[in-house]
Design a protein around this motif. Structure first.
Motif, mmCIF file in Angstrom:
data_model
loop_
_atom_site.group_PDB
_atom_site.id
_atom_site.type_symbol
_atom_site.label_atom_id
_atom_site.label_comp_id
_atom_site.label_asym_id
_atom_site.label_seq_id
_atom_site.Cartn_x
_atom_site.Cartn_y
_atom_site.Cartn_z
ATOM 1 N N HIS B 63 -56.330 50.667 77.665
ATOM 2 C CA HIS B 63 -56.157 51.512 78.676
ATOM 3 C C HIS B 63 -56.905 51.334 79.918
ATOM 4 C CE1 HIS B 63 -54.087 53.831 75.514
ATOM 5 N NE2 HIS B 63 -53.713 54.655 76.428
ATOM 6 N N ASP B 129 -52.930 58.415 70.039
ATOM 7 C CA ASP B 129 -51.924 57.885 71.082
ATOM 8 C C ASP B 129 -50.800 58.534 70.747
ATOM 9 O OD1 ASP B 129 -52.423 55.960 73.610
ATOM 10 O OD2 ASP B 129 -50.363 56.499 72.840
ATOM 11 N N HIS B 131 -47.715 57.959 71.995
ATOM 12 C CA HIS B 131 -46.744 57.052 72.062
ATOM 13 C C HIS B 131 -46.578 56.187 70.870
ATOM 14 C CE1 HIS B 131 -46.821 58.491 76.138
ATOM 15 N NE2 HIS B 131 -45.256 58.547 75.996
ATOM 16 N N CYS B 348 -46.147 50.987 77.611
ATOM 17 C CA CYS B 348 -45.610 50.649 76.276
ATOM 18 C C CYS B 348 -44.198 51.111 76.199
ATOM 19 C CB CYS B 348 -46.350 51.620 75.313
ATOM 20 S SG CYS B 348 -46.304 53.304 75.669
ATOM 21 N N CYS B 409 -52.386 48.915 80.029
ATOM 22 C CA CYS B 409 -51.476 50.058 80.452
ATOM 23 C C CYS B 409 -51.572 50.171 81.870
ATOM 24 C CB CYS B 409 -52.413 51.366 79.638
ATOM 25 S SG CYS B 409 -52.189 51.344 77.903
ATOM 26 N N CYS B 412 -49.463 52.950 84.285
ATOM 27 C CA CYS B 412 -48.792 54.091 83.582
ATOM 28 C C CYS B 412 -49.764 55.174 83.618
ATOM 29 C CB CYS B 412 -48.667 53.570 82.123
ATOM 30 S SG CYS B 412 -47.971 54.898 81.177
ATOM 31 N N LEU B 413 -51.122 55.070 83.579
ATOM 32 C CA LEU B 413 -51.870 56.269 83.707
ATOM 33 C C LEU B 413 -52.926 55.958 84.440
ATOM 34 C CD1 LEU B 413 -54.005 57.155 80.411
ATOM 35 C CD2 LEU B 413 -53.647 54.933 81.275
ATOM 36 N N ASN B 431 -43.535 56.369 81.066
ATOM 37 C CA ASN B 431 -42.848 57.593 80.265
ATOM 38 C C ASN B 431 -43.178 58.990 80.812
ATOM 39 O OD1 ASN B 431 -45.511 57.674 79.301
ATOM 40 N ND2 ASN B 431 -45.017 55.800 77.869
HETATM 41 S S1 SF4 Z 1 -48.803 52.330 78.417
HETATM 42 FE FE1 SF4 Z 1 -49.034 54.224 79.289
HETATM 43 S S2 SF4 Z 1 -48.075 55.717 77.556
HETATM 44 FE FE2 SF4 Z 1 -48.239 53.837 76.914
HETATM 45 S S3 SF4 Z 1 -50.243 53.662 75.627
HETATM 46 FE FE3 SF4 Z 1 -50.686 52.909 77.544
HETATM 47 S S4 SF4 Z 1 -51.239 54.765 78.820
HETATM 48 FE FE4 SF4 Z 1 -50.364 55.523 76.997
#
Ligand code: SF4
Lengths: 194, 468
Positions: B63, B129, B131, B348, B409, B412-413, B431
């Motif tokens: 992350h 997590d 997901h 992911c 990641c 994404c965040l 997502n």
């Molecule tokens: S890619 Fe995004 S949704 Fe997937 S685990 Fe990492 S932070 Fe979470």
């Protein structure tokens, strides 16, 4: 864990559906390796909303709509709510993982019918200092006008909350069963233990 | 009595059940990352406990890790501390495997689990997590859990929970060219809503699902949580077995045969009863684009931004109006007229080799539009990155003006340096389009990798089918 029995507390409204855990505690505060200290960043960007107004200072009950706590599994969300001073969250529905996480932290999520939630929002708006009594042993929420609203809760969760029982300790009482299960699994599906 | 796949997985893992149905469920695989684990390990330490079975643990840092300049390490001191805390915790408590920052096999936890064969059919899989639902693509009972539950699983190898109800999402027929698993996932959420799956385990079935690769099935199950379901499932078949064969932690030799014959049973029985069934027609699914701040706020590329005034429910109406204010969109705007500032291909949901191939096919021989400030490709893992490079995909992306990054990641965040600036609009293969998810004030539109590639080339959302 801190037990939860009966709470008589000030109610703060958050009149939105689908409040996600990113909104409850944004990711820039997830880098901590502790469980505490998240309160000041609760609803970070939303403090201008009702919930941050002086009339709701010291609120212990959060009133919200449906699907509260959706999104990320971050337990930082209940930690932040708890750290801020909330002890119960009353809403129409909750996202699954968040709902679970609450119980692990002595927070009580209460699911009430939509019509009751509507009425509560209306009352909070017109009643300064509006309080609710959340009575877990009897599974009821009581309004100041005496109106009683019943709610459902799993017997096991209720028991754990009322007595402040630690899940891990409880589960480890079944250590023998876990071990026996594991041995059987090891024999039947050895590839899982390679 | 015929059983659903979920029923079978559940029944084969219950260790103990309380009178009210709360069960102790045995956990086979525990995936761990740096953000949701420190407090769990700390709890274990404080109670002087050890992990029940450390060889169930597979860990990685994903992350917080940067996607550029790995030689410089992690510059943000707080991110670095979190990653180093994981290093130390794994050293102290042990694991079957750890893929730390800068390891060639490091990557997003939900990409590397399957890639390493650490996710196997029939397992119960958990991770701190949401997901984690991704792994259900392998006929696994895979669920996201909170940090207290991470500690509980570490200490007891079990999760305390009640059984969910069964939902079947059946997608009949065949997808059109240019339409992918991501579009199915978004179309399903558009249909049932982000709380539609709450309390359910969603099994995806039907011809269109059977025709998906494992990558596609993972994309689909990944977003089960966005429909409110803690887990998504696809029954095991030859596609599943072929994917798992030969992976580092997959069984070998005689054990392989034994495993495969068990895995073949991991399907819902003919006539099994579901509490709810949702049916979609694959050929009617168009490429999807979200317009709001919840994945259920979605339409097809041929659609327009909806008008809140037409929504009868007041709470929903206010939610839509707020979303449009945040997104800076006017009702009635055709989706294909919305210009974008950034493109993010990763996460992911869509950062596996097949996703990168699909995007590269659209990009090949073309250029990123001038109005697009940044177009990022972030592979899901070091191994995906390497494979893509072997196939020359990195060259295709770079030549078009994309940046080719290290795995993680990422945007994404936006816990690392990759983020949207306030007001920036992004075509993203991730997502979640929540307010601020990809950076404070950032505006996220969820799309498939093909659609993100098309948006990058055209400079606004565009129907990828016209570019194929
Ligand atoms: S890619 Fe995004 S949704 Fe997937 S685990 Fe990492 S932070 Fe979470």
């Amino acid at each position: 864990m801190r037990p939860f029995t009966i709470l008589d507390g000030l109610v703060a409204p958050l009149d939105r559906a689908n409040v996600d855990t990113d909104a409850i505690i944004p990711k820039q505060f997830l880098k901590s390796i502790k469980r505490s200290g998240f309160g000041p960043n609760l609803f970070d960007e939303w403090r201008y909303l009702d919930v941050g107004q002086p009339r709701y200072q010291g609120a212990q009950i959060l009133l919200t709509r449906s699907n509260f706590g959706c999104g990320s599994s971050r337990e930082h969300a209940p930690w932040a709510l708890d750290d801020f001073g909330f002890r119960a969250i009353v809403g129409e529905s909750f996202a699954d993982i968040f709902f679970n996480n609450c119980f692990k932290n002595g927070l009580l999520p209460v699911v009430l019918p939509a019509a009751e939630i509507d009425a509560l929002f209306a009352l909070v708006e017109v009643t300064p200092g509006f309080r609710l009594r959340v009575d877990l042993p009897n599974q009821v929420v009581v309004r100041p006008d005496g109106h009683v609203i019943a709610f459902d809760i799993d017997a096991f969760r209720k028991e754990c909350l009322i007595h402040g029982l630690d899940d891990i300790g409880l589960s480890l009482r079944h250590a023998d069963k876990i071990r026996a299960f594991e041995e059987r699994r090891r024999a039947e599906q050895p590839w899982l233990f390679a | 009595m015929p059983h659903t796949l979920y029923d079978k997985l559940w029944a084969s893992h219950v260790v103990h059940e309380e009178p009210d149905g709360t069960a102790l469920v045995y956990i086979d695989r525990h995936l761990v990352h740096e953000v949701t684990s420190p407090q769990a390990f700390e709890g274990l330490r404080m109670a002087a406990r050890r992990p029940w079975r450390e060889r169930s643990i597979v860990a990685t840092a994903d992350h917080n890790t940067p996607t550029t300049h790995w030689d410089r390490g992690i510059e943000d001191p707080i991110s670095r501390q979190q990653v180093e805390t994981l290093d130390a915790n794994i050293r102290e408590f042990g694991a079957l495997a750890y893929f730390p920052f800068r390891d060639g096999r490091q990557g997003i936890v939900h990409v590397i689990g399957p890639e390493q064969g650490a996710t196997l059919p029939g397992m119960t899989v958990v991770c701190g997590d949401s997901h984690t639902s991704t792994h259900g693509a392998f006929a696994c009972l895979a669920q996201g859990i909170g940090t207290s539950e991470v500690e509980h699983v570490l200490a007891t190898q079990c999760l305390l929970q009640k059984k969910s109800r069964n939902m079947l999402v059946e997608v009949a027929g065949a997808l059109q060219e240019g339409v992918s698993a991501k579009d199915i996932a978004l179309a399903v959420i558009g249909r049932i809503g982000t709380a539609g799956g709450t309390g359910y385990a969603i099994e995806y079935g039907g011809e269109a699902i059977r025709a998906l690769s494992m990558e596609g099935r993972m994309t689909l199950c990944n977003m089960a949580i966005e429909a409110g379901a803690r887990c998504g499932l696809v029954g095991a078949d030859e596609v599943t077995v072929d994917y798992v064969r030969g992976r580092p932690f997959a069984p070998r030799g005689e054990m392989w045969e034994q495993a495969v014959s068990y895995w073949k049973t991991l399907n819902s029985d003919e006539g099994a009863a579901f509490d709810q069934v949702v049916r979609l027609d694959a050929c009617a699914i168009e490429p999807q684009v979200t317009w709001g701040t919840s994945p259920e706020m979605v339409t097809s590329i041929g659609g327009v931004v909806p008008d809140p005034a037409r929504e009868p429910d007041p709470v929903r109406r206010e939610g839509m109006a707020r979303a449009l204010r945040y997104m800076g969109l006017a009702p009635g705007t055709p989706m294909c007229e919305i210009p974008i500032d950034k493109v993010f291909i990763g996460s992911c949901t869509n950062s596996r080799i097949e996703d990168l191939r699909a995007a590269a096919m659209v990009v090949e021989g073309r250029r990123v539009a001038d109005n697009v400030r940044q177009a990022l490709v972030v592979p899901g893992s070091g191994l995906v990155k390497r494979q893509a490079e072997e196939e020359g995909l990195d060259q295709v992306f770079r030549a078009a003006g994309f940046e080719w990054r290290e795995p993680g990641c990422s945007m994404c965040l936006a816990m690392n340096a990759d983020r949207l600036e306030p007001g920036e609009r992004c075509a993203s293969t991730s997502n979640r389009n929540f307010e601020g998810r990809q950076g404070a004030g950032g505006r996220t539109h969820l799309v498939s990798p093909q659609m993100a590639a098309a948006a990058a080339i055209v400079g606004r959302f565009a129907d990828v089918r016209a570019l194929l």
